[in-house]
Design a protein around this motif. Structure first.
Motif, PDB file in Angstrom:
ATOM      1  N   GLY A  50       6.517  18.998  -5.771  1.00 42.98           N
ATOM      2  CA  GLY A  50       7.292  20.097  -6.340  1.00 42.98           C
ATOM      3  C   GLY A  50       8.774  19.923  -6.079  1.00 42.98           C
ATOM      4  N   ARG A  51       9.568  20.794  -6.696  1.00 40.31           N
ATOM      5  CA  ARG A  51      11.013  20.726  -6.566  1.00 40.31           C
ATOM      6  C   ARG A  51      11.569  22.125  -6.270  1.00 40.31           C
ATOM      7  NH1 ARG A  51      13.289  16.142  -8.204  1.00 40.31           N
ATOM      8  NH2 ARG A  51      15.246  17.130  -8.827  1.00 40.31           N
ATOM      9  N   ARG A  52      12.641  22.158  -5.501  1.00 38.63           N
ATOM     10  CA  ARG A  52      13.231  23.424  -5.072  1.00 38.63           C
ATOM     11  C   ARG A  52      14.658  23.536  -5.601  1.00 38.63           C
ATOM     12  NH1 ARG A  52      12.129  27.356  -1.525  1.00 38.63           N
ATOM     13  NH2 ARG A  52      13.858  28.496  -0.567  1.00 38.63           N
ATOM     14  N   PRO A  53      15.020  24.684  -6.182  1.00 34.93           N
ATOM     15  CA  PRO A  53      16.387  24.858  -6.702  1.00 34.93           C
ATOM     16  C   PRO A  53      17.452  24.671  -5.623  1.00 34.93           C
ATOM     17  CG  PRO A  53      14.932  26.585  -7.529  1.00 34.93           C
ATOM     18  CD  PRO A  53      14.158  25.844  -6.475  1.00 34.93           C
ATOM     19  N   ASN A  54      18.557  24.073  -6.014  1.00 39.10           N
ATOM     20  CA  ASN A  54      19.670  23.836  -5.088  1.00 39.10           C
ATOM     21  C   ASN A  54      20.598  25.044  -5.065  1.00 39.10           C
ATOM     22  OD1 ASN A  54      19.029  21.135  -4.274  1.00 39.10           O
ATOM     23  ND2 ASN A  54      19.765  20.391  -6.245  1.00 39.10           N
ATOM     24  N   VAL A  55      20.369  25.948  -4.123  1.00 38.42           N
ATOM     25  CA  VAL A  55      21.212  27.148  -4.018  1.00 38.42           C
ATOM     26  C   VAL A  55      21.829  27.312  -2.635  1.00 38.42           C
ATOM     27  CG1 VAL A  55      19.965  28.402  -5.814  1.00 38.42           C
ATOM     28  CG2 VAL A  55      19.191  28.572  -3.445  1.00 38.42           C
ATOM     29  N   GLU A  56      21.455  26.441  -1.700  1.00 37.11           N
ATOM     30  CA  GLU A  56      21.978  26.566  -0.342  1.00 37.11           C
ATOM     31  C   GLU A  56      23.489  26.345  -0.311  1.00 37.11           C
ATOM     32  OE1 GLU A  56      17.707  25.812  -0.204  1.00 37.11           O
ATOM     33  OE2 GLU A  56      19.374  24.799  -1.209  1.00 37.11           O
ATOM     34  N   ALA A  57      24.171  27.174   0.458  1.00 36.71           N
ATOM     35  CA  ALA A  57      25.629  27.081   0.638  1.00 36.71           C
ATOM     36  C   ALA A  57      26.371  27.081  -0.690  1.00 36.71           C
ATOM     37  CB  ALA A  57      25.983  25.822   1.447  1.00 36.71           C
ATOM     38  N   ARG A  67       0.863  -1.186   0.000  1.00 34.75           N
ATOM     39  CA  ARG A  67       0.000   0.000   0.000  1.00 34.75           C
ATOM     40  C   ARG A  67       0.898   1.234   0.000  1.00 34.75           C
ATOM     41  NH1 ARG A  67      -2.448  -1.210   5.716  1.00 34.75           N
ATOM     42  NH2 ARG A  67      -0.179  -1.377   5.955  1.00 34.75           N
ATOM     43  N   ILE A  68       0.701   2.087  -0.988  1.00 40.71           N
ATOM     44  CA  ILE A  68       1.501   3.309  -1.041  1.00 40.71           C
ATOM     45  C   ILE A  68       0.581   4.497  -1.275  1.00 40.71           C
ATOM     46  CG2 ILE A  68       1.984   3.054  -3.524  1.00 40.71           C
ATOM     47  CD1 ILE A  68       4.740   4.400  -2.922  1.00 40.71           C
ATOM     48  N   VAL A  69       0.866   5.584  -0.572  1.00 36.21           N
ATOM     49  CA  VAL A  69       0.155   6.845  -0.750  1.00 36.21           C
ATOM     50  C   VAL A  69       1.119   7.817  -1.411  1.00 36.21           C
ATOM     51  CG1 VAL A  69      -0.931   8.800   0.412  1.00 36.21           C
ATOM     52  CG2 VAL A  69      -1.383   6.466   1.198  1.00 36.21           C
ATOM     53  N   ILE A  70       0.662   8.447  -2.485  1.00 34.39           N
ATOM     54  CA  ILE A  70       1.490   9.394  -3.230  1.00 34.39           C
ATOM     55  C   ILE A  70       0.851  10.768  -3.138  1.00 34.39           C
ATOM     56  CG2 ILE A  70       2.451   9.989  -5.475  1.00 34.39           C
ATOM     57  CD1 ILE A  70       2.345   7.012  -6.182  1.00 34.39           C
ATOM     58  N   ALA A  71       1.615  11.738  -2.640  1.00 32.64           N
ATOM     59  CA  ALA A  71       1.118  13.103  -2.496  1.00 32.64           C
ATOM     60  C   ALA A  71       1.573  13.934  -3.685  1.00 32.64           C
ATOM     61  CB  ALA A  71       1.627  13.723  -1.199  1.00 32.64           C
ATOM     62  N   GLY A  72       0.619  14.582  -4.355  1.00 36.52           N
ATOM     63  CA  GLY A  72       0.956  15.448  -5.474  1.00 36.52           C
ATOM     64  C   GLY A  72       0.003  15.254  -6.634  1.00 36.52           C
ATOM     65  N   GLY A  73      -0.015  16.245  -7.517  1.00 42.86           N
ATOM     66  CA  GLY A  73      -0.900  16.170  -8.673  1.00 42.86           C
ATOM     67  C   GLY A  73      -0.187  16.384  -9.985  1.00 42.86           C
ATOM     68  N   GLY A  74       1.145  16.454  -9.959  1.00 41.84           N
ATOM     69  CA  GLY A  74       1.915  16.704 -11.169  1.00 41.84           C
ATOM     70  C   GLY A  74       2.329  15.429 -11.867  1.00 41.84           C
ATOM     71  N   TYR A  75       3.256  15.581 -12.805  1.00 45.15           N
ATOM     72  CA  TYR A  75       3.620  14.433 -13.630  1.00 45.15           C
ATOM     73  C   TYR A  75       4.364  13.360 -12.837  1.00 45.15           C
ATOM     74  CZ  TYR A  75       8.470  16.114 -14.139  1.00 45.15           C
ATOM     75  OH  TYR A  75       9.766  16.506 -13.905  1.00 45.15           O
ATOM     76  N   ILE A  76       5.194  13.754 -11.872  1.00 43.34           N
ATOM     77  CA  ILE A  76       5.938  12.763 -11.096  1.00 43.34           C
ATOM     78  C   ILE A  76       4.990  11.908 -10.274  1.00 43.34           C
ATOM     79  CG2 ILE A  76       7.664  12.439  -9.285  1.00 43.34           C
ATOM     80  CD1 ILE A  76       9.033  14.979 -10.247  1.00 43.34           C
ATOM     81  N   ALA A  77       4.027  12.540  -9.621  1.00 46.99           N
ATOM     82  CA  ALA A  77       3.057  11.802  -8.804  1.00 46.99           C
ATOM     83  C   ALA A  77       2.239  10.841  -9.663  1.00 46.99           C
ATOM     84  CB  ALA A  77       2.140  12.779  -8.075  1.00 46.99           C
ATOM     85  N   ASN A  78       1.775  11.301 -10.809  1.00 47.26           N
ATOM     86  CA  ASN A  78       0.940  10.456 -11.658  1.00 47.26           C
ATOM     87  C   ASN A  78       1.737   9.337 -12.312  1.00 47.26           C
ATOM     88  OD1 ASN A  78      -2.053  11.520 -12.090  1.00 47.26           O
ATOM     89  ND2 ASN A  78      -0.749  13.305 -11.733  1.00 47.26           N
TER      90      ASN A  78
END
Length: 446
Positions: free
Chosen positions: A261-268, A168-179
Motif C-alpha cells: 500500500g501507499r500513504r499520502p505525503n502530508v507530514e510537515a 531469491r526475493i520475497v514480495i509482500a502484497g497482493g496488489g498490482y505493484i506486488a504482482n
C-alpha cells in the motif's frame, strides 16, 4: 499583492500539469519540489517499472525465437546494464519535464515547501512566498509496516537501484505493484515468493482473470503464500535474510520487497497552519473541485487518496487549472477508468466486473473468449488468453471489458472508449474483425 497567483507543492504528474496549464492561462506560477521533477510515475514508478517489464519480456521472447527460425546461441542477462539505462532515461525525462515548466515561465524551487498559512508557503531555505491559491500535489509513498527488522527490507522506490539481481526475493502484497514485480523478478531469473496477508489478489479486478493469472504464474514457478504475515526479518552474516513468518514456514531470501500500500505525503506540510483537513488515512480531503477545507488551498493526485493512478492525477490537475485560471469549469469523471496490471501476462479492465455487474444490475450476459495467441501456438507455449465482455441484459450495453493476455493493456485503451460511450454488444458484433489479431476476439464473441 501576492508573489504568485499559484504555488504548487510537488512536481509530480498532477502538479506539473496544473502548473503548466495555469501558466498557459496567464497565471504567474511557482512550483516547489524537494526531490526530482517528475514525481513517482516518472522517477520511481510506472515509467521505470514499465521499462523493466519490457526488459523482462525478452526472457520469454528469446526462448520463443527458436521456433520462429532465430538462432540465439547464448542468453545472458546483465542487470546493471538495464538498471543504468533505465536510470539514464529517468534523468532524461526529468530534464524534459523541467524544460516544459521553464518554457511556460513556471518558476521552480528545488527545495521543500511547507504551508505557514492559507496563502503562504515557507521554503526550506527560509524564504517565504505568497499566492492567491496553493495546490498540494505531494503524492504518496510506499507504506512500510511495523515489523521487527523492517530496515532490512526495500520498497518499490529502491528496486531501481539494486546493486545486483537477487537469486531469491520475497514480495509482500497482493496488489498490482506486488504482482508486477513478481513477474519482473521471475523473468530476470530470481526465485520469487509472493506473501499475502489475505487470500485475495488484485482486489477490484475481475476474479476470473485473476484466477487465470494465478494459474499461469504458479505454472511458471512463482510461489504464493496466502494468509501469511511477517514476524521479523533477520540479516545473517553472509548478507542473506531469514524471514520469520506467521502462517507458513520461515523463508530464506536475498531481498524482501514490501508492496502493501501507499500513504499520502502530508507530514510537515503545514496542513494545520493552513486550515487543511486531513482524513483518517492521512489523505487530504477535497470536494469535486479539488478544494480543501481552506478556500485558497487545493489538492490533486495520490495525496487525496481518491484514485491512485497517474492519468487521474493529470486529469485532476488539468481540471483544477482550467476551472480556476482558464474560466473553463471542469470536473473529473471517475467513471470508466481503465486500469492494467503489467504482470506476465498482463491483464487489464474497464467498467464493472462480472461480480459487480451481477450485484448492481441483476440481469447480465457474459461473453468470453478463451484462446491461445497465435504466437504462443507456434512457440509451443501453453499460455491461454481470456477476454470477457460484461453486458447489461436489459439494454445490451457493454458495461465492462476485461482481458488477460499479450498486449492486453494496449488493446483495452481503445476498447475502453466503447464502454465510456455506452456502446452495445450489437455494435461490437456489427464491426468487421481485423484479422489475424488477438483484438478481433472482442467483436467475434457470440
Amino acid at each position: 499583492m501576492a508573489d504568485f497567483d499559484l504555488i504548487v507543492i510537488g512536481a509530480g504528474s498532477g502538479g506539473v500539469r496544473a502548473a503548466r496549464i495555469a501558466a498557459g492561462h496567464g497565471a504567474k506560477v511557482a512550483i516547489a519540489e524537494e526531490h526530482k521533477v517528475g514525481g513517482t510515475c516518472v522517477i520511481r514508478g510506472c515509467v521505470p517499472k514499465k521499462l523493466l517489464v519490457y526488459g523482462a519480456h525478452f526472457a520469454e521472447d528469446l526462448e520463443d525465437a527458436a521456433m520462429f527460425g532465430w538462432d540465439v546461441p547464448t542468453k545472458r542477462f546483465d542487470w546493471p546494464v538495464l538498471r543504468d539505462n533505465v536510470l539514464a532515461e529517468v534523468s532524461r525525462l526529468e530534464a524534459a519535464y523541467t524544460e516544459t515548466l521553464t518554457n511556460h515561465q513556471v518558476e521552480i524551487f528545488h527545495e521543500r515547501a511547507e504551508m505557514t498559512g492559507p496563502t503562504e508557503v515557507t521554503l526550506a531555505s527560509g524564504k517565504k512566498l505568497s499566492a492567491g491559491k496553493i495546490l498540494i500535489a505531494t503524492g504518496a509513498r510506499p507504506l512500510m509496516p511495523e515489523v521487527e527488522g523492517i530496515e532490512h527490507a526495500i520498497s518499490s522506490n529502491e528496486v531501481f537501484h539494486l546493486e545486483r539481481m537477487p537469486k531469491r526475493i520475497v514480495i509482500a502484497g497482493g496488489g498490482y505493484i506486488a504482482n508486477e514485480f513478481a513477474g519482473i523478478f521471475h523473468q530476470f531469473g530470481a526465485h520469487v515468493t509472493l506473501v499475502n496477508r489475505s487470500d485475495t489478489l488484485l482486489r477490484g479486478y475481475d476474479q476470473q482473470l485473476v484466477d487465470r493469472l494465478l494459474q499461469i504464474s504458479i505454472r511458471k514457478g512463482i510461489d504464493y503464500k496466502f494468509n501469511t504475515t511477517f514476524e521479523r526479518i533477520e540479516r545473517r552474516d553472509d548478507g542473506s535474510l531469514k524471514l520469520v513468518m506467521k502462517g507458513s514456514d520461515d523463508i530464506e531470501a536475498d531481498e524482501v520487497l514490501f508492496a502493501v500500500g501507499r500513504r499520502p505525503n502530508v507530514e510537515a506540510l503545514g496542513c494545520a497552519a493552513a486550515g487543511v483537513e486531513v482524513g483518517d488515512k492521512g489523505e487530504i480531503k477535497v470536494d469535486d473541485d479539488n478544494r480543501t477545507s481552506a478556500a485558497s488551498v487545493f489538492a490533486v493526485g495520490d495525496v487525496t487518496d481518491r484514485v491512485q493512478l497517474t492519468p487521474v492525477a493529470i486529469r485532476e490537475g488539468q481540471a483544477f487549472a482550467d476551472t480556476f485560471f482558464g474560466n473553463i469549469p471542469c470536473k473529473v469523471d471517475y467513471g470508466c477508468i481503465p486500469s492494467a496490471v503489467f504482470s506476465h501476462p498482463p491483464l487489464a479492465g474497464v467498467g464493472m466486473t462480472e461480480g459487480q455487474a451481477r450485484n448492481k444490475l441483476g440481469s447480465i450476459k457474459v461473453y468470453t473468449s478463451d484462446f491461445r495467441a497465435m504466437k504462443n501456438v507456434l512457440a509451443g507455449r501453453n499460455e491461454r488468453s481470456l477476454y470477457k465482455l460484461v453486458v447489461d441484459a436489459t439494454s445490451d450495453e457493454i458495461v465492462g471489458i476485461h482481458m488477460i493476455g499479450p498486449d492486453a493493456p494496449e488493446i483495452l485503451q481503445a476498447a475502453a472508449i466503447a464502454v465510456k460511450a455506452r456502446l452495445k454488444k450489437a455494435d461490437f458484433a456489427a464491426t468487421v474483425a481485423l484479422h489475424p489479431t488477438m483484438a478481433e476476439e472482442l467483436v467475434l464473441m457470440r
